[in-house]
Design a protein around this motif. Sequence first.
Motif: not given
Length: 73
Positions: A52-56, A3-10, A38-43
């Motif tokens: 995930r929601n941030l990337c969406i 989730n932290i990785v996805s948040l950083l990517i987002g 990519v952030g969405l998939v990681v999320g």
Amino acid sequence: MLNIVSLLIGLVAAVMALVGLIPLLGWVNWLMLPVAFVGLVVGMLSDSNLGRNLCIVVAIVGGLRLMLGGGFI
């Protein structure tokens, strides 16, 4: 952890989307969309929803900007 990785990517994608909102820099949205996905998939692999929601949201904003600017036909 994912989730932290996805948040950083987002967050990186969000900064790219903000730059893409500047006139004549809309092409940055074409670079931002794969980063957001990519952030969405990681999320989706994590157990929390924040990244995930941030990337969406970032992908939707970038997609709308491309549609308004004529990037998607």
